[in-house]
Design an enzyme around this catalytic site. Structure first.
Site, short mmCIF file in Angstrom:
data_model
loop_
_atom_site.label_atom_id
_atom_site.label_comp_id
_atom_site.label_asym_id
_atom_site.label_seq_id
_atom_site.Cartn_x
_atom_site.Cartn_y
_atom_site.Cartn_z
N ARG A 147 28.45 3.57 -3.32
CA ARG A 147 29.49 4.49 -3.79
C ARG A 147 30.83 3.77 -3.69
NH1 ARG A 147 31.87 10.05 -0.96
NH2 ARG A 147 33.41 8.67 -0.04
N TYR A 159 41.19 10.52 -2.01
CA TYR A 159 39.95 10.84 -1.31
C TYR A 159 39.04 9.61 -1.14
CZ TYR A 159 35.23 11.88 -0.36
OH TYR A 159 34.00 11.82 0.22
N ASP A 210 32.52 9.70 -6.11
CA ASP A 210 32.73 11.08 -5.67
C ASP A 210 34.11 11.55 -6.11
OD1 ASP A 210 32.76 13.52 -4.39
OD2 ASP A 210 32.17 12.73 -2.42
N HIS A 212 35.10 14.64 -5.54
CA HIS A 212 35.47 15.57 -4.46
C HIS A 212 36.22 16.81 -4.96
CE1 HIS A 212 35.91 16.12 0.00
NE2 HIS A 212 34.80 15.43 -0.06
N GLU A 236 29.96 12.62 -8.73
CA GLU A 236 29.68 13.71 -7.78
C GLU A 236 30.82 14.73 -7.72
OE1 GLU A 236 28.85 12.10 -3.91
OE2 GLU A 236 29.41 13.95 -2.90
N GLU A 262 26.81 19.32 -1.89
CA GLU A 262 26.88 19.04 -0.45
C GLU A 262 27.42 20.24 0.33
OE1 GLU A 262 29.46 15.56 -0.47
OE2 GLU A 262 31.13 16.78 0.21
N ARG A 283 22.60 17.91 -4.12
CA ARG A 283 23.05 17.22 -2.89
C ARG A 283 22.87 18.04 -1.61
NH1 ARG A 283 25.11 13.09 -1.49
NH2 ARG A 283 27.23 13.70 -0.94
N GLU A 339 22.25 9.61 0.72
CA GLU A 339 23.52 9.02 1.16
C GLU A 339 23.37 8.53 2.60
OE1 GLU A 339 26.73 11.86 1.40
OE2 GLU A 339 28.26 10.29 1.41
N TRP A 402 40.79 19.72 -1.60
CA TRP A 402 40.66 18.40 -0.95
C TRP A 402 39.30 17.82 -1.26
CZ3 TRP A 402 37.28 16.54 2.85
CH2 TRP A 402 37.51 15.17 3.16
#
Ligand code: GCO
Ligand code: MG
Length: 402
Positions: A147, A159, A210, A212, A236, A262, A283, A339, A402
């Site tokens: 990643r 991030y 990612d 995020h 992601e 996630e 995820r 991951e 975030w």
């Protein structure tokens, strides 16, 4: 085999972890991860005040019934705090069942579907060159998938860029650190990052990224399109997923594979995404999605729609979660990737484990149960250290994701 005691252990060997330990009247014990980064004590209270009293005297072999008791019996269903607590109990009970059968959990699930679990590591750097160099370092360590996240000129605290390299940890202060977000700058920057990485490292390595939760659906669609030439393994959390329908737009515009989940705590958070084939990878992982018992239902649904698993495995998920996830990964038919952010040496010492890394793959090992334990004496030497995750604002001060 009755449950005799239930104990919640909080320790901070570099970062905070909450662990549930269940002991039976036959002397067997099992552990489960109950860590919810930045909100640890909410799960501790839930476990101690509302779950532990229900478990004493129950038959430890009745994993499914205990899961249903904790899920249905609370009346108030789902939510990250409760599902994390349920996951901890579930994992500890699978651990006990494995130990009493003398088998690793992956054998109880149906045996290995593969020889090892392909993992992706985290390369991050202050700028494009540093990130690309880090990707190279991961390839040298044997990783087949990496990643990549980079600092962005003009974006304070982008991030995924930590102070450390192998052990990136975002929960860094008692009150949330404020970072700045700028979508336009990011959208221009991201393709340049992957252009350089592909130029320097070729087509062989799998690359992941990612977002995020930072973009709107139409912005995510644009990013997905601009990254297509670099053939990402996945993009992601490209947009927040409270509204699962939002992914329809992204999906219709780009062939960059999508991963999400996630922060999901149950099958209901992802059923529309899966049934409408709006994502490629789910995820959700053991600790935040109700344990092995619930995760295998999510994976079962996903299998019908050719959605594969990609369990969350950041460092705020303890080795107890990682161990359980690896048994699940080795078995699950529709496995995608796992991951793997390495834990610190202190964490590895507090949680002795049977899993090991070799040439880009993790294997859960052959120890009965989940193959992870907690050294309580050592854990006690690292007291709880309250920390929260950062927040993000736009340049005019507006709160962002975030
Ligand atoms: C990831 C994640 C994490 C989260 C962290 C929050 O893909 O690994 O996004 O880094 O930010 O788990 O506690
Ligand atoms: Mg993520």
């Amino acid at each position: 085999m009755k449950i005799e005691s239930v104990k919640v252990i909080v320790t901070c060997p570099g970062r905070n972890f909450v662990t549930l330990k269940i002991v039976t009247d036959q002397g067997l014990h099992g552990i489960g991860d109950a860590t919810l980064n930045g909100r640890e004590k909410a799960v501790v209270a839930y476990l101690e005040d509302h779950v532990a009293p229900l478990l004493i005297g129950k038959d430890a072999s009745r994993i499914e019934d205990i899961w249903q008791l904790l899920y249905r019996g609370a009346y108030w269903r789902r939510g990250p705090v409760k599902m994390t607590a349920i996951a901890a109990v579930d994992t500890a009970l699978w651990d006990i069942k494995g130990k009493s059968a003398g088998m690793p959990v992956y054998q109880l699930l149906g045996g290995a579907s593969r020889d090892g679990v392909m993992v992706y590591g985290h390369a991050n750097g202050a700028d494009i060159q540093e990130t690309s160099d880090e990707v190279g370092r991961y390839i040298e360590m044997g990783y087949k998938a990496v990643r990549a996240q980079s600092g962005i000129p003009g974006v304070k605290g982008a991030y995924g860029v930590g102070r450390g390299k192998l052990h990136y940890e975002p929960a860094d202060a008692t009150l949330p650190t404020e970072t700045l977000w700028n979508t336009a700058t990011y959208l221009n920057f991201a393709p340049k990052l992957f252009d350089q990485i592909r130029n320097e490292h070729g087509a062989g390595v799998e690359l992941l990224h990612d977002v995020h939760h930072r973009l709107t659906p139409i912005e995510a669609a644009r990013l997905g399109q601009s990254l297509e030439p670099y053939r990402l393994f996945w993009m992601e959390d490209c947009t927040p997923a409270e509204n699962q329908e939002a992914f329809r737009l992204v999906r219709s515009k780009t062939t960059t594979p999508l991963a999400v989940g996630e922060i999901f705590s149950s099958i209901y958070d992802c059923k529309d995404l899966i049934q409408n084939q709006l994502i490629d990878y789910i995820r959700a992982t053991v600790v935040h999605a109700g344990g092995i018992t619930h995760l295998r239902q999510i994976a079962g649904l996903a299998a019908l729609y050719q959605v594969r698993t990609g369990c969350h495995g950041a460092t705020d998920l303890s080795p107890a979660c990682m161990g359980a996830a690896l048994h699940f990964d080795l078995w699950v038919p529709n496995f995608g990737i796992q991951e793997y952010m390495r834990h610190t040496t202190e964490t590895d010492e507090v949680f002795p484990h049977a899993y090991s890394f070799s040439d880009g793959y993790l294997h859960p090992g052959e120890a009965p149960g989940i193959g992870v334990d907690i050294d309580e004496e050592l854990a006690a030497k690292f007291p709880y250290d309250p920390k929260q995750l950062p927040i993000a604002r736009l340049s005019d001060g507006t709160m962002w994701n975030w």
